[in-house]
Motif scaffolding. Structure first.
Motif, PDB file in Angstrom:
ATOM      1  N   GLY A 133     -31.617 -13.954 -32.389  1.00  0.00           N
ATOM      2  CA  GLY A 133     -30.832 -13.889 -34.044  1.00  0.00           C
ATOM      3  C   GLY A 133     -31.582 -12.735 -35.061  1.00  0.00           C
ATOM      4  O   GLY A 133     -31.218 -13.092 -36.362  1.00  0.00           O
ATOM      5  N   TYR A 134     -32.168 -12.097 -34.723  1.00  0.00           N
ATOM      6  CA  TYR A 134     -33.773 -11.422 -35.201  1.00  0.00           C
ATOM      7  C   TYR A 134     -32.013  -9.446 -35.542  1.00  0.00           C
ATOM      8  O   TYR A 134     -31.525  -8.678 -34.598  1.00  0.00           O
ATOM      9  N   PRO A 135     -31.322 -10.173 -36.556  1.00  0.00           N
ATOM     10  CA  PRO A 135     -30.804  -9.161 -36.900  1.00  0.00           C
ATOM     11  C   PRO A 135     -31.068  -7.813 -36.910  1.00  0.00           C
ATOM     12  O   PRO A 135     -30.711  -6.511 -36.824  1.00  0.00           O
ATOM     13  N   ASP A 136     -32.387  -7.290 -36.528  1.00  0.00           N
ATOM     14  CA  ASP A 136     -33.147  -5.742 -37.041  1.00  0.00           C
ATOM     15  C   ASP A 136     -33.591  -5.066 -35.621  1.00  0.00           C
ATOM     16  O   ASP A 136     -34.606  -4.450 -35.319  1.00  0.00           O
ATOM     17  N   CYS A 137     -33.590  -5.991 -34.541  1.00  0.00           N
ATOM     18  CA  CYS A 137     -33.368  -6.121 -32.908  1.00  0.00           C
ATOM     19  C   CYS A 137     -31.952  -5.185 -32.857  1.00  0.00           C
ATOM     20  O   CYS A 137     -31.616  -4.973 -31.597  1.00  0.00           O
ATOM     21  N   ARG A 138     -30.849  -5.331 -33.288  1.00  0.00           N
ATOM     22  CA  ARG A 138     -29.507  -5.135 -32.982  1.00  0.00           C
ATOM     23  C   ARG A 138     -29.319  -3.752 -33.212  1.00  0.00           C
ATOM     24  O   ARG A 138     -29.806  -2.830 -34.107  1.00  0.00           O
ATOM     25  N   ASP A 139     -28.707  -2.819 -32.443  1.00  0.00           N
ATOM     26  CA  ASP A 139     -28.141  -1.308 -32.181  1.00  0.00           C
ATOM     27  C   ASP A 139     -27.536  -0.716 -33.656  1.00  0.00           C
ATOM     28  O   ASP A 139     -27.688   0.199 -33.972  1.00  0.00           O
ATOM     29  N   ALA A 140     -25.719  -1.436 -33.749  1.00  0.00           N
ATOM     30  CA  ALA A 140     -26.239  -1.471 -35.028  1.00  0.00           C
ATOM     31  C   ALA A 140     -27.278  -0.665 -36.529  1.00  0.00           C
ATOM     32  O   ALA A 140     -27.487   0.307 -37.060  1.00  0.00           O
ATOM     33  N   PHE A 141     -28.353  -1.478 -36.293  1.00  0.00           N
ATOM     34  CA  PHE A 141     -29.309  -1.642 -37.398  1.00  0.00           C
ATOM     35  C   PHE A 141     -30.210  -0.692 -36.589  1.00  0.00           C
ATOM     36  O   PHE A 141     -30.664   0.284 -37.795  1.00  0.00           O
ATOM     37  N   ILE A 142     -30.402  -0.063 -35.496  1.00  0.00           N
ATOM     38  CA  ILE A 142     -31.192   0.805 -34.893  1.00  0.00           C
ATOM     39  C   ILE A 142     -30.170   2.136 -35.197  1.00  0.00           C
ATOM     40  O   ILE A 142     -31.029   3.086 -35.679  1.00  0.00           O
ATOM     41  N   LYS A 143     -28.912   2.884 -34.868  1.00  0.00           N
ATOM     42  CA  LYS A 143     -27.849   3.683 -35.422  1.00  0.00           C
ATOM     43  C   LYS A 143     -28.579   4.208 -37.076  1.00  0.00           C
ATOM     44  O   LYS A 143     -28.456   5.032 -37.682  1.00  0.00           O
ATOM     45  N   SER A 144     -28.033   2.653 -37.336  1.00  0.00           N
ATOM     46  CA  SER A 144     -28.604   3.270 -39.185  1.00  0.00           C
ATOM     47  C   SER A 144     -29.009   4.031 -39.905  1.00  0.00           C
ATOM     48  O   SER A 144     -29.446   4.844 -40.219  1.00  0.00           O
ATOM     49  N   VAL A 158     -34.910  10.870 -32.116  1.00  0.00           N
ATOM     50  CA  VAL A 158     -34.345  10.674 -31.423  1.00  0.00           C
ATOM     51  C   VAL A 158     -34.265   8.905 -31.631  1.00  0.00           C
ATOM     52  O   VAL A 158     -35.922   8.741 -30.969  1.00  0.00           O
ATOM     53  N   ILE A 159     -33.994   7.838 -31.671  1.00  0.00           N
ATOM     54  CA  ILE A 159     -34.667   6.413 -32.082  1.00  0.00           C
ATOM     55  C   ILE A 159     -34.114   5.864 -29.657  1.00  0.00           C
ATOM     56  O   ILE A 159     -33.201   6.513 -29.971  1.00  0.00           O
ATOM     57  N   HIS A 160     -34.944   5.953 -29.102  1.00  0.00           N
ATOM     58  CA  HIS A 160     -34.937   5.740 -27.677  1.00  0.00           C
ATOM     59  C   HIS A 160     -34.988   4.121 -27.777  1.00  0.00           C
ATOM     60  O   HIS A 160     -35.897   3.219 -28.326  1.00  0.00           O
ATOM     61  N   THR A 161     -34.334   3.714 -26.924  1.00  0.00           N
ATOM     62  CA  THR A 161     -34.013   2.127 -27.000  1.00  0.00           C
ATOM     63  C   THR A 161     -33.699   1.256 -25.622  1.00  0.00           C
ATOM     64  O   THR A 161     -32.298   0.715 -25.558  1.00  0.00           O
ATOM     65  N   PRO A 162     -34.711   1.847 -24.637  1.00  0.00           N
ATOM     66  CA  PRO A 162     -34.161   1.147 -23.372  1.00  0.00           C
ATOM     67  C   PRO A 162     -33.952   0.225 -23.021  1.00  0.00           C
ATOM     68  O   PRO A 162     -33.411  -0.186 -22.276  1.00  0.00           O
ATOM     69  N   LEU A 163     -34.230  -0.976 -23.525  1.00  0.00           N
ATOM     70  CA  LEU A 163     -33.784  -1.958 -23.240  1.00  0.00           C
ATOM     71  C   LEU A 163     -32.667  -3.149 -24.342  1.00  0.00           C
ATOM     72  O   LEU A 163     -32.881  -3.975 -24.006  1.00  0.00           O
ATOM     73  N   MET A 164     -32.535  -1.825 -25.675  1.00  0.00           N
ATOM     74  CA  MET A 164     -31.497  -2.680 -25.942  1.00  0.00           C
ATOM     75  C   MET A 164     -30.236  -3.033 -25.542  1.00  0.00           C
ATOM     76  O   MET A 164     -30.115  -4.291 -25.660  1.00  0.00           O
ATOM     77  N   TRP A 165     -29.884  -2.847 -24.017  1.00  0.00           N
ATOM     78  CA  TRP A 165     -28.079  -3.547 -23.255  1.00  0.00           C
ATOM     79  C   TRP A 165     -29.018  -4.549 -22.376  1.00  0.00           C
ATOM     80  O   TRP A 165     -28.109  -4.983 -21.202  1.00  0.00           O
ATOM     81  N   ILE A 166     -29.518  -4.926 -21.936  1.00  0.00           N
ATOM     82  CA  ILE A 166     -30.225  -5.303 -20.665  1.00  0.00           C
ATOM     83  C   ILE A 166     -30.903  -6.704 -20.872  1.00  0.00           C
ATOM     84  O   ILE A 166     -31.509  -6.981 -21.731  1.00  0.00           O
ATOM     85  N   ASP A 167     -30.889  -7.736 -19.982  1.00  0.00           N
ATOM     86  CA  ASP A 167     -31.590  -8.995 -20.655  1.00  0.00           C
ATOM     87  C   ASP A 167     -33.281  -8.959 -20.120  1.00  0.00           C
ATOM     88  O   ASP A 167     -33.738  -8.143 -19.424  1.00  0.00           O
TER      89      ASP A 167
END
Ligand code: ZN
Length: 225
Positions: A133-144, A158-167
């Motif tokens: 539920g943390y909004p600042d962990c979402r992909d849209a926030f990071i891209k923005s 370039v912000i890299h988020t290797p864990l964005m889409w994995i559990d």
């Protein structure tokens, strides 16, 4: 514009499971890696000691930065010793472990720090999958924020988020593939009660971590005990 080193990355590094996996991910993808740990009044400073030890073990340059002003801006259960942490996410609100603006501050400060060191690659362990539920962990926030940082400093970060889409299970798998399974399991502090490794076993962070680990070990054909 500053002279940027394309082979160098800065990892926002708390010493937990996620950022440690990211540290090893960065080591695989970049020639040089720098880790930056923020002190923001965490209840358990032990995290910071462990972060330093992990960075040393990984052979990575390590910096700490005091940003404890963040904990004076708002009340939350991660820094307020009088508050009990939500063990389940309330239906109609953010969990009280949410620190408003944390990733906004961390990544903005990290970008300025990186720029000074000629680094344009930033790595963070945020994940939309387990975002609690943390909004600042979402992909849209990071891209923005990535766009905002580039506009703010005229660098191409370039912000890299290797864990964005994995559990959490896949995060264990990634750590294993990177040869960091034992380091992550034994030397990281994810627990909200500050217990290293497998943790206290009761807090939400431990539960999430353990569920992922059990699932992964089952996949690998081992049991947790
Ligand atoms: Zn715990």
């Amino acid at each position: 514009m500053m002279q940027m080193n394309r082979d160098k990355a800065l990892v926002v590094f708390s010493g937990g499971q996620d950022s440690t996996t990211c540290l090893y991910w960065a080591k695989k993808h970049f020639k040089e890696v720098v880790a930056l740990t923020f002190l923001y009044g965490q209840k358990h400073a032990i995290e910071v000691d462990y972060a330093g030890k992990i960075a040393q073990k990984a052979g990575v340059e390590w910096h700490q930065m005091d940003v404890s002003f963040i904990s004076q801006l708002s009340r939350n259960a991660l820094v307020d010793k009088g508050m009990v942490m939500d063990s389940v996410k309330p239906a109609d609100a953010l969990p009280n472990t949410f620190v408003p603006g944390r990733n906004l501050f961390f990544l903005s400060i990290a970008a300025v720090f990186a720029r000074e060191h000629g680094i344009c690659h930033l790595v963070t362990g945020v994940s939309q999958t387990d975002f609690s539920g943390y909004p600042d962990c979402r992909d849209a926030f990071i891209k923005s924020l990535n766009v905002t940082l580039n506009l703010a400093m005229e660098e191409q970060f370039v912000i890299h988020t290797p864990l964005m889409w994995i559990d959490k299970c896949q995060t264990w798998e990634l750590a294993d593939h990177l040869g960091a399974f034992d380091v992550v399991r034994q030397d990281t502090v994810t627990c909200y009660n500050g217990v290293p490794g497998d943790g206290c076993g009761h807090c939400p962070a431990c539960q999430l971590r353990r569920e992922g680990l059990e699932k992964y070990l089952l996949m690998r054909g081992e049991s947790c005990r």
